[in-house]
Design a protein around this motif. Structure first.
Motif, PDB file in Angstrom:
ATOM      1  N   LEU A  21     -21.303  35.729 -40.809  1.00 20.17           N
ATOM      2  CA  LEU A  21     -21.466  37.031 -40.162  1.00 20.17           C
ATOM      3  C   LEU A  21     -20.121  37.737 -39.983  1.00 20.17           C
ATOM      4  N   MET A  22     -19.055  37.090 -40.415  1.00 16.62           N
ATOM      5  CA  MET A  22     -17.711  37.632 -40.201  1.00 16.62           C
ATOM      6  C   MET A  22     -17.219  38.464 -41.371  1.00 16.62           C
ATOM      7  N   ARG A  23     -16.479  39.492 -41.016  1.00 17.57           N
ATOM      8  CA  ARG A  23     -15.789  40.323 -42.000  1.00 17.57           C
ATOM      9  C   ARG A  23     -14.396  39.718 -42.183  1.00 17.57           C
ATOM     10  N   THR A  24     -14.295  38.767 -43.095  1.00 17.39           N
ATOM     11  CA  THR A  24     -13.070  37.984 -43.269  1.00 17.39           C
ATOM     12  C   THR A  24     -11.940  38.757 -43.936  1.00 17.39           C
ATOM     13  N   LYS A  25     -12.228  39.931 -44.450  1.00 19.77           N
ATOM     14  CA  LYS A  25     -11.177  40.726 -45.100  1.00 19.77           C
ATOM     15  C   LYS A  25     -10.481  41.683 -44.138  1.00 19.77           C
ATOM     16  N   GLU A  26     -10.956  41.718 -42.898  1.00 19.50           N
ATOM     17  CA  GLU A  26     -10.289  42.542 -41.885  1.00 19.50           C
ATOM     18  C   GLU A  26      -8.932  41.929 -41.567  1.00 19.50           C
ATOM     19  N   ALA A  27      -7.927  42.759 -41.373  1.00 21.39           N
ATOM     20  CA  ALA A  27      -6.574  42.280 -41.079  1.00 21.39           C
ATOM     21  C   ALA A  27      -6.539  41.384 -39.847  1.00 21.39           C
ATOM     22  N   ILE A  28      -7.348  41.713 -38.842  1.00 21.97           N
ATOM     23  CA  ILE A  28      -7.343  40.935 -37.599  1.00 21.97           C
ATOM     24  C   ILE A  28      -7.781  39.493 -37.837  1.00 21.97           C
ATOM     25  N   TYR A  29      -8.587  39.263 -38.852  1.00 18.41           N
ATOM     26  CA  TYR A  29      -9.031  37.898 -39.182  1.00 18.41           C
ATOM     27  C   TYR A  29      -7.815  37.007 -39.428  1.00 18.41           C
ATOM     28  N   LYS A  30      -6.911  37.466 -40.261  1.00 16.34           N
ATOM     29  CA  LYS A  30      -5.697  36.685 -40.557  1.00 16.34           C
ATOM     30  C   LYS A  30      -4.716  36.719 -39.392  1.00 16.34           C
ATOM     31  N   GLU A  31      -4.627  37.854 -38.710  1.00 13.25           N
ATOM     32  CA  GLU A  31      -3.720  37.966 -37.570  1.00 13.25           C
ATOM     33  C   GLU A  31      -4.061  36.954 -36.477  1.00 13.25           C
ATOM     34  N   LEU A  32      -5.357  36.659 -36.333  1.00 12.33           N
ATOM     35  CA  LEU A  32      -5.789  35.691 -35.335  1.00 12.33           C
ATOM     36  C   LEU A  32      -5.628  34.245 -35.809  1.00 12.33           C
ATOM     37  N   GLY A  33      -5.198  34.089 -37.048  1.00 12.40           N
ATOM     38  CA  GLY A  33      -5.009  32.744 -37.592  1.00 12.40           C
ATOM     39  C   GLY A  33      -6.298  32.075 -38.017  1.00 12.40           C
ATOM     40  N   LEU A  34      -7.353  32.870 -38.202  1.00 13.50           N
ATOM     41  CA  LEU A  34      -8.630  32.302 -38.632  1.00 13.50           C
ATOM     42  C   LEU A  34      -8.572  31.965 -40.118  1.00 13.50           C
ATOM     43  N   ASN A  35      -9.290  30.913 -40.484  1.00 14.23           N
ATOM     44  CA  ASN A  35      -9.356  30.496 -41.891  1.00 14.23           C
ATOM     45  C   ASN A  35     -10.583  29.620 -42.081  1.00 14.23           C
ATOM     46  N   LYS A  36     -10.714  29.024 -43.251  1.00 11.84           N
ATOM     47  CA  LYS A  36     -11.908  28.218 -43.560  1.00 11.84           C
ATOM     48  C   LYS A  36     -12.030  26.993 -42.661  1.00 11.84           C
ATOM     49  N   ASP A  37     -10.942  26.579 -42.034  1.00 13.10           N
ATOM     50  CA  ASP A  37     -10.970  25.406 -41.165  1.00 13.10           C
ATOM     51  C   ASP A  37     -11.204  25.736 -39.688  1.00 13.10           C
ATOM     52  N   SER A  38     -11.336  27.009 -39.369  1.00 15.09           N
ATOM     53  CA  SER A  38     -11.584  27.407 -37.979  1.00 15.09           C
ATOM     54  C   SER A  38     -12.947  26.886 -37.533  1.00 15.09           C
ATOM     55  N   THR A  39     -13.061  26.585 -36.252  1.00  8.04           N
ATOM     56  CA  THR A  39     -14.327  26.088 -35.724  1.00  8.04           C
ATOM     57  C   THR A  39     -15.287  27.252 -35.460  1.00  8.04           C
ATOM     58  N   ASP A  40     -16.560  26.923 -35.334  1.00  8.43           N
ATOM     59  CA  ASP A  40     -17.552  27.947 -35.004  1.00  8.43           C
ATOM     60  C   ASP A  40     -17.231  28.596 -33.660  1.00  8.43           C
ATOM     61  N   GLU A  41     -16.781  27.814 -32.695  1.00 13.38           N
ATOM     62  CA  GLU A  41     -16.435  28.370 -31.386  1.00 13.38           C
ATOM     63  C   GLU A  41     -15.265  29.338 -31.483  1.00 13.38           C
ATOM     64  N   GLU A  42     -14.270  29.014 -32.302  1.00 15.38           N
ATOM     65  CA  GLU A  42     -13.144  29.928 -32.507  1.00 15.38           C
ATOM     66  C   GLU A  42     -13.625  31.225 -33.141  1.00 15.38           C
ATOM     67  N   ARG A  43     -14.516  31.114 -34.094  1.00 21.35           N
ATOM     68  CA  ARG A  43     -15.059  32.308 -34.760  1.00 21.35           C
ATOM     69  C   ARG A  43     -15.880  33.151 -33.798  1.00 21.35           C
ATOM     70  N   LEU A  44     -16.730  32.497 -33.000  1.00 27.77           N
ATOM     71  CA  LEU A  44     -17.547  33.229 -32.026  1.00 27.77           C
ATOM     72  C   LEU A  44     -16.664  33.966 -31.022  1.00 27.77           C
ATOM     73  N   GLN A  45     -15.636  33.304 -30.534  1.00 28.30           N
ATOM     74  CA  GLN A  45     -14.723  33.933 -29.581  1.00 28.30           C
ATOM     75  C   GLN A  45     -14.023  35.122 -30.226  1.00 28.30           C
ATOM     76  N   ALA A  46     -13.597  34.957 -31.472  1.00 30.34           N
ATOM     77  CA  ALA A  46     -12.920  36.046 -32.181  1.00 30.34           C
ATOM     78  C   ALA A  46     -13.845  37.248 -32.356  1.00 30.34           C
ATOM     79  N   MET A  47     -15.109  37.008 -32.702  1.00 30.46           N
ATOM     80  CA  MET A  47     -16.062  38.109 -32.866  1.00 30.46           C
ATOM     81  C   MET A  47     -16.365  38.772 -31.534  1.00 30.46           C
ATOM     82  N   HIS A  48     -16.420  37.973 -30.480  1.00 28.92           N
ATOM     83  CA  HIS A  48     -16.696  38.526 -29.153  1.00 28.92           C
ATOM     84  C   HIS A  48     -15.573  39.453 -28.700  1.00 28.92           C
ATOM     85  N   THR A  49     -14.338  39.037 -28.908  1.00 24.13           N
ATOM     86  CA  THR A  49     -13.210  39.853 -28.443  1.00 24.13           C
ATOM     87  C   THR A  49     -12.772  40.908 -29.449  1.00 24.13           C
TER      88      THR A  49
END
Length: 79
Positions: A21-49
């Motif tokens: 459900l994530m837009r992984t090409k958004e600059a903020i995705y990389k700025e937050l340090g998200l990647n293929k190894d990020s946890t679901d909880e990290e992804r959920l928190q990132a989408m929430h904020t």
């Protein structure tokens, strides 16, 4: 009618994992340090904020949901 629903419910209705459900090409995705190894909880928190990371629009009807990409995809909810 407008109501609040949490991301976990939306993901359940969509039968998707957070990464799907994530837009992984958004600059903020990389700025937050998200990647293929990020946890679901990290992804959920990132989408929430950072809602810009959520693929949209999402239409929910009768406990089912569709991402409106392409827009015609949501029509199956109303059949």
């Amino acid at each position: 009618m407008c109501f609040r629903i949490n991301l976990k419910n939306v993901l359940h209705f969509l039968s998707l994992q957070p990464i799907e459900l994530m837009r992984t090409k958004e600059a903020i995705y990389k700025e937050l340090g998200l990647n293929k190894d990020s946890t679901d909880e990290e992804r959920l928190q990132a989408m929430h904020t950072n809602p810009i990371l959520i693929e949209r629009p999402i239409v929910i009807h009768n406990n089912k949901a569709k991402v409106g990409r392409p827009p015609e995809a949501v029509l199956t909810l109303f059949k």
